[in-house]
Design a protein around this motif. Structure first.
Motif, PDB file in Angstrom:
ATOM      1  N   PHE A 140       0.833  -1.203   0.000  1.00  0.00           N
ATOM      2  CA  PHE A 140       0.000   0.000   0.000  1.00  0.00           C
ATOM      3  C   PHE A 140       0.866   1.251   0.000  1.00  0.00           C
ATOM      4  CE2 PHE A 140      -1.929   3.480   2.376  1.00  0.00           C
ATOM      5  CZ  PHE A 140      -3.103   3.684   1.644  1.00  0.00           C
ATOM      6  N   ALA A 141       1.904   1.273   0.831  1.00  0.00           N
ATOM      7  CA  ALA A 141       2.777   2.444   0.940  1.00  0.00           C
ATOM      8  C   ALA A 141       3.448   2.748  -0.397  1.00  0.00           C
ATOM      9  CB  ALA A 141       3.825   2.223   2.020  1.00  0.00           C
ATOM     10  N   PHE A 142       3.932   1.720  -1.068  1.00  0.00           N
ATOM     11  CA  PHE A 142       4.621   1.913  -2.354  1.00  0.00           C
ATOM     12  C   PHE A 142       3.689   2.540  -3.377  1.00  0.00           C
ATOM     13  CE2 PHE A 142       5.636   0.297  -6.615  1.00  0.00           C
ATOM     14  CZ  PHE A 142       6.911   0.818  -6.770  1.00  0.00           C
ATOM     15  N   TYR A 143       2.512   1.954  -3.553  1.00  0.00           N
ATOM     16  CA  TYR A 143       1.582   2.458  -4.563  1.00  0.00           C
ATOM     17  C   TYR A 143       0.913   3.764  -4.139  1.00  0.00           C
ATOM     18  CZ  TYR A 143       2.177  -1.820  -7.200  1.00  0.00           C
ATOM     19  OH  TYR A 143       2.709  -2.840  -7.938  1.00  0.00           O
ATOM     20  N   ASN A 144       0.818   3.972  -2.844  1.00  0.00           N
ATOM     21  CA  ASN A 144       0.304   5.247  -2.350  1.00  0.00           C
ATOM     22  C   ASN A 144       1.233   6.386  -2.751  1.00  0.00           C
ATOM     23  OD1 ASN A 144      -0.941   7.303  -0.833  1.00  0.00           O
ATOM     24  ND2 ASN A 144       0.191   6.746   1.008  1.00  0.00           N
ATOM     25  N   ILE A 145       2.521   6.197  -2.578  1.00  0.00           N
ATOM     26  CA  ILE A 145       3.509   7.224  -2.938  1.00  0.00           C
ATOM     27  C   ILE A 145       3.535   7.449  -4.453  1.00  0.00           C
ATOM     28  CG2 ILE A 145       5.975   7.787  -2.962  1.00  0.00           C
ATOM     29  CD1 ILE A 145       6.171   6.251  -0.283  1.00  0.00           C
ATOM     30  N   ILE A 146       3.555   6.358  -5.225  1.00  0.00           N
ATOM     31  CA  ILE A 146       3.550   6.481  -6.689  1.00  0.00           C
ATOM     32  C   ILE A 146       2.293   7.190  -7.163  1.00  0.00           C
ATOM     33  CG2 ILE A 146       3.513   5.210  -8.865  1.00  0.00           C
ATOM     34  CD1 ILE A 146       6.196   5.134  -7.451  1.00  0.00           C
ATOM     35  N   GLY A 147       1.153   6.775  -6.652  1.00  0.00           N
ATOM     36  CA  GLY A 147      -0.112   7.378  -7.050  1.00  0.00           C
ATOM     37  C   GLY A 147      -0.203   8.851  -6.681  1.00  0.00           C
ATOM     38  N   GLY A 148       0.268   9.184  -5.479  1.00  0.00           N
ATOM     39  CA  GLY A 148       0.235  10.576  -5.037  1.00  0.00           C
ATOM     40  C   GLY A 148       1.086  11.475  -5.915  1.00  0.00           C
ATOM     41  N   LEU A 149       2.279  11.014  -6.257  1.00  0.00           N
ATOM     42  CA  LEU A 149       3.175  11.807  -7.102  1.00  0.00           C
ATOM     43  C   LEU A 149       2.608  11.974  -8.515  1.00  0.00           C
ATOM     44  CD1 LEU A 149       6.642  10.355  -5.994  1.00  0.00           C
ATOM     45  CD2 LEU A 149       5.745  12.637  -5.502  1.00  0.00           C
ATOM     46  N   LEU A 150       2.039  10.898  -9.065  1.00  0.00           N
ATOM     47  CA  LEU A 150       1.468  10.962 -10.409  1.00  0.00           C
ATOM     48  C   LEU A 150       0.268  11.897 -10.455  1.00  0.00           C
ATOM     49  CD1 LEU A 150       1.632   7.226 -11.575  1.00  0.00           C
ATOM     50  CD2 LEU A 150       3.002   9.144 -12.423  1.00  0.00           C
ATOM     51  N   TRP A 151      -0.611  11.761  -9.467  1.00  0.00           N
ATOM     52  CA  TRP A 151      -1.829  12.576  -9.420  1.00  0.00           C
ATOM     53  C   TRP A 151      -1.502  14.059  -9.285  1.00  0.00           C
ATOM     54  CZ3 TRP A 151      -4.681  14.067  -4.527  1.00  0.00           C
ATOM     55  CH2 TRP A 151      -5.903  14.694  -4.816  1.00  0.00           C
ATOM     56  N   VAL A 152      -0.738  14.385  -8.271  1.00  0.00           N
ATOM     57  CA  VAL A 152      -0.400  15.791  -8.022  1.00  0.00           C
ATOM     58  C   VAL A 152       0.486  16.339  -9.129  1.00  0.00           C
ATOM     59  CG1 VAL A 152       0.753  17.394  -6.457  1.00  0.00           C
ATOM     60  CG2 VAL A 152      -0.643  15.534  -5.530  1.00  0.00           C
ATOM     61  N   GLY A 153       1.512  15.590  -9.495  1.00  0.00           N
ATOM     62  CA  GLY A 153       2.452  16.066 -10.505  1.00  0.00           C
ATOM     63  C   GLY A 153       1.797  16.350 -11.841  1.00  0.00           C
ATOM     64  N   SER A 154       0.899  15.467 -12.285  1.00  0.00           N
ATOM     65  CA  SER A 154       0.277  15.637 -13.596  1.00  0.00           C
ATOM     66  C   SER A 154      -0.674  16.824 -13.637  1.00  0.00           C
ATOM     67  CB  SER A 154      -0.470  14.363 -13.995  1.00  0.00           C
ATOM     68  OG  SER A 154      -1.488  14.050 -13.049  1.00  0.00           O
ATOM     69  N   LEU A 155      -1.547  16.955 -12.638  1.00  0.00           N
ATOM     70  CA  LEU A 155      -2.556  18.021 -12.670  1.00  0.00           C
ATOM     71  C   LEU A 155      -1.960  19.399 -12.361  1.00  0.00           C
ATOM     72  CD1 LEU A 155      -5.647  16.264 -11.066  1.00  0.00           C
ATOM     73  CD2 LEU A 155      -5.327  16.949 -13.437  1.00  0.00           C
ATOM     74  N   VAL A 156      -1.025  19.464 -11.421  1.00  0.00           N
ATOM     75  CA  VAL A 156      -0.395  20.753 -11.117  1.00  0.00           C
ATOM     76  C   VAL A 156       0.442  21.215 -12.322  1.00  0.00           C
ATOM     77  CG1 VAL A 156       1.246  21.976  -9.650  1.00  0.00           C
ATOM     78  CG2 VAL A 156      -0.367  20.365  -8.631  1.00  0.00           C
ATOM     79  N   THR A 157       1.163  20.301 -12.932  1.00  0.00           N
ATOM     80  CA  THR A 157       1.969  20.649 -14.102  1.00  0.00           C
ATOM     81  C   THR A 157       1.082  21.087 -15.270  1.00  0.00           C
ATOM     82  OG1 THR A 157       3.692  19.077 -13.457  1.00  0.00           O
ATOM     83  CG2 THR A 157       3.698  19.817 -15.745  1.00  0.00           C
ATOM     84  N   LEU A 158      -0.047  20.414 -15.444  1.00  0.00           N
ATOM     85  CA  LEU A 158      -0.987  20.806 -16.508  1.00  0.00           C
ATOM     86  C   LEU A 158      -1.491  22.226 -16.277  1.00  0.00           C
ATOM     87  CD1 LEU A 158      -2.610  19.978 -19.012  1.00  0.00           C
ATOM     88  CD2 LEU A 158      -4.393  19.123 -17.471  1.00  0.00           C
TER      89      LEU A 158
END
Length: 226
Positions: free
Chosen positions: A154-172
């Motif tokens: 859970f911790a691994f995918y939580n970190i990956i998911g959080g970075l992808l979600w925030v990184g993609s939308l904020v960058t957009l």
């Protein structure tokens, strides 16, 4: 109630956000939506997009602007990741109480058992995809805790998911933040983001119901043949 609705409407206004806490307000909203059960109504996707717009309109040089983008993404992602951890531990330590309660229209133990099977089959992907689905991202870590999903996984995918979600939308939001059309039609852009985020859920619900109906009809035909 009127003040609450006004607060929600102001969350789509970059100027209002800057004047009422800026980054600190954004961190609280993302944490609350991902870590507090009653935070499911908060507009996480639009908030992240608006965060990018705010950065794009700061009076900074190219290098400072890029560093600010990375700084904001790191902090906001940390808030979302921490929120999911809180949701997981709440589900793990208080979920047994839910399982002892009688089924209601809002909560049925069958949902937990289905979620448990789903997480066993594609738990990591579920945690990542849930980040991009309103409401679902609030309940996903709680359910993961209830079904006692392996914490390291859970911790691994939580970190990956959080970075992808925030990184993609904020960058957009950052890349489109200085576009005049986007600035003048921000409401429509936000509606588009919400529709794009919820469409997979709606489609899944419709197709799922159709499959259920087909299976039910097939079962009835088999019984009639016998």
């Amino acid at each position: 109630m009127a003040e609450f609705l006004e607060f929600l409407s102001n969350l789509t206004n970059p100027d209002w956000i800057v004047a009422h806490g800026g980054l600190y307000l954004l961190l609280f909203i993302i944490f609350a939506e991902t870590g507090i059960l009653i935070g499911f109504f908060l507009p996480g996707d639009p908030i992240l997009f608006i965060a990018g717009i705010i950065i794009a309109n700061l009076t900074l040089g190219p290098i400072d602007s890029a560093l600010t983008l990375l700084y904001w993404v790191a902090l906001i992602a940390a808030a979302g990741i921490l929120g999911n951890f809180v949701g997981y531990w709440c589900g793990k330590y208080f979920g047994h109480r839910l399982l002892k309660q009688r089924d209601t229209w809002f909560f049925k133990k069958e949902y937990v058992f289905r979620a448990q099977d789903f997480y066993h089959k594609r738990g990591g992907v579920a945690i990542i995809l849930a980040r991009f689905l309103p409401v679902v991202r609030t309940f996903a870590p709680i359910v993961a805790g209830i079904v006692e999903m392996d914490f390291k996984k859970f911790a691994f995918y939580n970190i990956i998911g959080g970075l992808l979600w925030v990184g993609s939308l904020v960058t957009l939001g950052y890349l489109l933040g200085e576009n005049e059309w986007v600035q003048h039609n921000l409401e429509y852009v936000i509606i588009g983001i919400v529709v794009a985020a919820t469409a997979p859920v709606v489609i899944k619900m419709i197709t799922g119901r159709k499959k259920t109906t087909v299976h039910a009809e097939a079962a009835v035909l088999e019984e009639e043949e016998y």
